[in-house]
Design a protein around this motif. Sequence first.
Motif, PDB file in Angstrom:
ATOM      1  N   UNK A 118      -1.214   3.853  -2.496  1.00  0.00           N
ATOM      2  CA  UNK A 118      -2.031   4.870  -3.166  1.00  0.00           C
ATOM      3  C   UNK A 118      -1.270   6.193  -3.200  1.00  0.00           C
ATOM      4  N   UNK A 119      -1.430   6.861  -4.350  1.00  0.00           N
ATOM      5  CA  UNK A 119      -0.737   8.130  -4.568  1.00  0.00           C
ATOM      6  C   UNK A 119      -1.731   9.272  -4.540  1.00  0.00           C
ATOM      7  N   UNK A 120      -1.231  10.430  -4.183  1.00  0.00           N
ATOM      8  CA  UNK A 120      -2.068  11.637  -4.164  1.00  0.00           C
ATOM      9  C   UNK A 120      -2.654  11.865  -5.561  1.00  0.00           C
ATOM     10  N   UNK A 121      -3.960  12.152  -5.652  1.00  0.00           N
ATOM     11  CA  UNK A 121      -4.608  12.316  -6.961  1.00  0.00           C
ATOM     12  C   UNK A 121      -4.310  13.672  -7.594  1.00  0.00           C
ATOM     13  N   UNK A 122      -3.068  13.879  -7.971  1.00  0.00           N
ATOM     14  CA  UNK A 122      -2.662  15.159  -8.548  1.00  0.00           C
ATOM     15  C   UNK A 122      -1.578  14.907  -9.583  1.00  0.00           C
ATOM     16  N   UNK A 176      -5.780  10.753 -16.139  1.00  0.00           N
ATOM     17  CA  UNK A 176      -5.662   9.949 -14.917  1.00  0.00           C
ATOM     18  C   UNK A 176      -4.350   9.175 -14.892  1.00  0.00           C
ATOM     19  N   UNK A 177      -3.788   8.855 -16.079  1.00  0.00           N
ATOM     20  CA  UNK A 177      -2.536   8.101 -16.136  1.00  0.00           C
ATOM     21  C   UNK A 177      -1.364   8.961 -15.669  1.00  0.00           C
ATOM     22  N   UNK A 178      -1.487  10.270 -15.806  1.00  0.00           N
ATOM     23  CA  UNK A 178      -0.440  11.163 -15.339  1.00  0.00           C
ATOM     24  C   UNK A 178      -0.351  11.155 -13.821  1.00  0.00           C
ATOM     25  N   UNK A 179      -1.379  10.647 -13.164  1.00  0.00           N
ATOM     26  CA  UNK A 179      -1.379  10.466 -11.715  1.00  0.00           C
ATOM     27  C   UNK A 179      -0.960   9.046 -11.364  1.00  0.00           C
ATOM     28  N   UNK A 180      -1.586   8.072 -12.013  1.00  0.00           N
ATOM     29  CA  UNK A 180      -1.384   6.671 -11.643  1.00  0.00           C
ATOM     30  C   UNK A 180      -0.033   6.125 -12.096  1.00  0.00           C
ATOM     31  N   UNK A 181       0.419   6.513 -13.277  1.00  0.00           N
ATOM     32  CA  UNK A 181       1.671   5.964 -13.823  1.00  0.00           C
ATOM     33  C   UNK A 181       2.375   7.047 -14.646  1.00  0.00           C
ATOM     34  N   UNK A 182       2.822   8.123 -13.985  1.00  0.00           N
ATOM     35  CA  UNK A 182       3.328   9.272 -14.746  1.00  0.00           C
ATOM     36  C   UNK A 182       4.562   8.964 -15.582  1.00  0.00           C
ATOM     37  N   UNK A 183       5.445   8.110 -15.091  1.00  0.00           N
ATOM     38  CA  UNK A 183       6.702   7.903 -15.828  1.00  0.00           C
ATOM     39  C   UNK A 183       6.471   7.168 -17.142  1.00  0.00           C
ATOM     40  N   UNK A 184       5.552   6.205 -17.144  1.00  0.00           N
ATOM     41  CA  UNK A 184       5.234   5.530 -18.404  1.00  0.00           C
ATOM     42  C   UNK A 184       4.562   6.488 -19.378  1.00  0.00           C
ATOM     43  N   UNK A 193       3.890  18.521 -26.516  1.00  0.00           N
ATOM     44  CA  UNK A 193       2.577  17.991 -26.860  1.00  0.00           C
ATOM     45  C   UNK A 193       1.477  18.838 -26.216  1.00  0.00           C
ATOM     46  N   UNK A 194       0.375  18.896 -26.905  1.00  0.00           N
ATOM     47  CA  UNK A 194      -0.809  19.553 -26.345  1.00  0.00           C
ATOM     48  C   UNK A 194      -1.670  18.460 -25.716  1.00  0.00           C
ATOM     49  N   UNK A 195      -1.910  18.584 -24.417  1.00  0.00           N
ATOM     50  CA  UNK A 195      -2.666  17.568 -23.692  1.00  0.00           C
ATOM     51  C   UNK A 195      -3.826  18.227 -22.951  1.00  0.00           C
ATOM     52  N   UNK A 196      -4.678  17.395 -22.399  1.00  0.00           N
ATOM     53  CA  UNK A 196      -5.728  17.861 -21.504  1.00  0.00           C
ATOM     54  C   UNK A 196      -5.363  17.441 -20.092  1.00  0.00           C
ATOM     55  N   UNK A 197      -5.308  18.406 -19.192  1.00  0.00           N
ATOM     56  CA  UNK A 197      -4.929  18.109 -17.819  1.00  0.00           C
ATOM     57  C   UNK A 197      -6.080  17.530 -17.024  1.00  0.00           C
ATOM     58  N   UNK A 198      -5.803  17.164 -15.775  1.00  0.00           N
ATOM     59  CA  UNK A 198      -6.850  16.621 -14.918  1.00  0.00           C
ATOM     60  C   UNK A 198      -7.901  17.665 -14.573  1.00  0.00           C
ATOM     61  N   UNK A 199      -7.590  18.946 -14.813  1.00  0.00           N
ATOM     62  CA  UNK A 199      -8.589  19.994 -14.599  1.00  0.00           C
ATOM     63  C   UNK A 199      -9.470  20.193 -15.825  1.00  0.00           C
ATOM     64  N   UNK A 200      -9.234  19.390 -16.889  1.00  0.00           N
ATOM     65  CA  UNK A 200     -10.046  19.483 -18.095  1.00  0.00           C
ATOM     66  C   UNK A 200      -9.604  20.550 -19.064  1.00  0.00           C
ATOM     67  N   UNK A 201      -8.555  21.292 -18.737  1.00  0.00           N
ATOM     68  CA  UNK A 201      -8.096  22.387 -19.587  1.00  0.00           C
ATOM     69  C   UNK A 201      -6.891  21.954 -20.426  1.00  0.00           C
ATOM     70  N   UNK A 202      -6.771  22.514 -21.633  1.00  0.00           N
ATOM     71  CA  UNK A 202      -5.624  22.172 -22.482  1.00  0.00           C
ATOM     72  C   UNK A 202      -4.347  22.827 -21.977  1.00  0.00           C
TER      73      UNK A 202
END
Length: 400
Positions: free
Chosen positions: A383-387, A15-23, A35-44
């Motif tokens: 508000x920013x687009x939730x993506x 969710x932070x990649x949507x709300x505050x991506x630069x930080x 880095x290996x992360x989990x995206x907002x779609x739940x997939x690695x």
Amino acid sequence: MVTTTPSQSPFVDPAELVADPYSAYSRLREAGPVHRITGTDGLPAWVVTRYDDVRQALADPRLSLDKRNAAPGGYHGLALPPALDANLLNMDPPDHTRIRRLVSRAFTPRHIARLRGPIRETADSLLDAIEPYGHADLIASYAAPLPITVICDLLGVAPHDRHDFRSWTDALVAPDPAQPHRAKESVRSMLAFFTRLIADKHASPADDLLSSLIAVRDDADRLSEDELMSLAFLILVAGYENTVHLIGNSTLALLSHPDQLSAVRADPGRLGGAVEELARYDGPVPLAIRRFPTEDITIGGVGIPAGETVLLSLAAAHRDPHRFTEPDRLDIGRDATGHLALGHGIHYCLGAPLARMETEVALAALLDRFPDLALDVAPDVLRWRPSMRSRGLLGLPVRF
């Protein structure tokens, strides 16, 4: 065999990649290049964060855009019918080379240059409509309708047929989890619309891009019906989506930096260069379209297995201090040459000249009209687009 492993990654809530991506991307970039992360779609996915690695990866032929190269059980995007899926964002050479060559023959500088006057006329007309009120939501009343009008003019869509485009593209690019049916309905609607539109252009060609795409030839080669429809779909979605957010994000950036806004007002001739810096500073595409290694590869010293999803973070690359001095500072005097907001390599955005011109004209018309333009809300309530793949404002209340 892939043997190199990434360094310990800091935890990043999707969710932070949507709300505050630069930080979020700053922490990842400082911790390591990949880095290996989990995206907002739940997939690695593997996210690449540093400018040099991102730029090199954008042009690496081993990183495929073809979804058929994704590992089984991995990436699953929105399922599109073949008539909308045969587009340049899902292709590698040689298919990509062939179609890009054909499209380039029709998507000429002449088509783009002749739009400057109509773009300014449309911008002025939209501003005429809101001027009496002294306030407006610039996304709904200006940044969104302007690109839709431009793309429809480019494709040759008659005014009476310009309906529902914004709701269709919104449903596809940022689907609402509470309404999963909307994306499928939008796909069906767009397929029906473009089927009818292309049939009309076959029967009655005109001086527009779609008619030119139908007529284009390279010896015996031509675009198939699926390729035509997929290209029209891509031009509409990408041409609208990216431009509305570039206009909105750029306006917010200038209003949030009065010194930079004053500099543009003092010398409107700097606006072209300012657009490049604005695209770097807060562009509409935080992540390049997903890619899939066709073999085990190493990026930034980190091994990534074939078929896994790789995300190239343009947002992280554009704030990399090894490439841009004081990258978190907006500076319209900066030489932002080399930013990646419009891509790099063979997948460099075909519509880049149009996106640049449209944003420049939109900002010029807005700043000319309203010398006292200001935000009408505190920045932290916007508000920013939730993506995590699309960076754009849902609204931009202003007063003038």
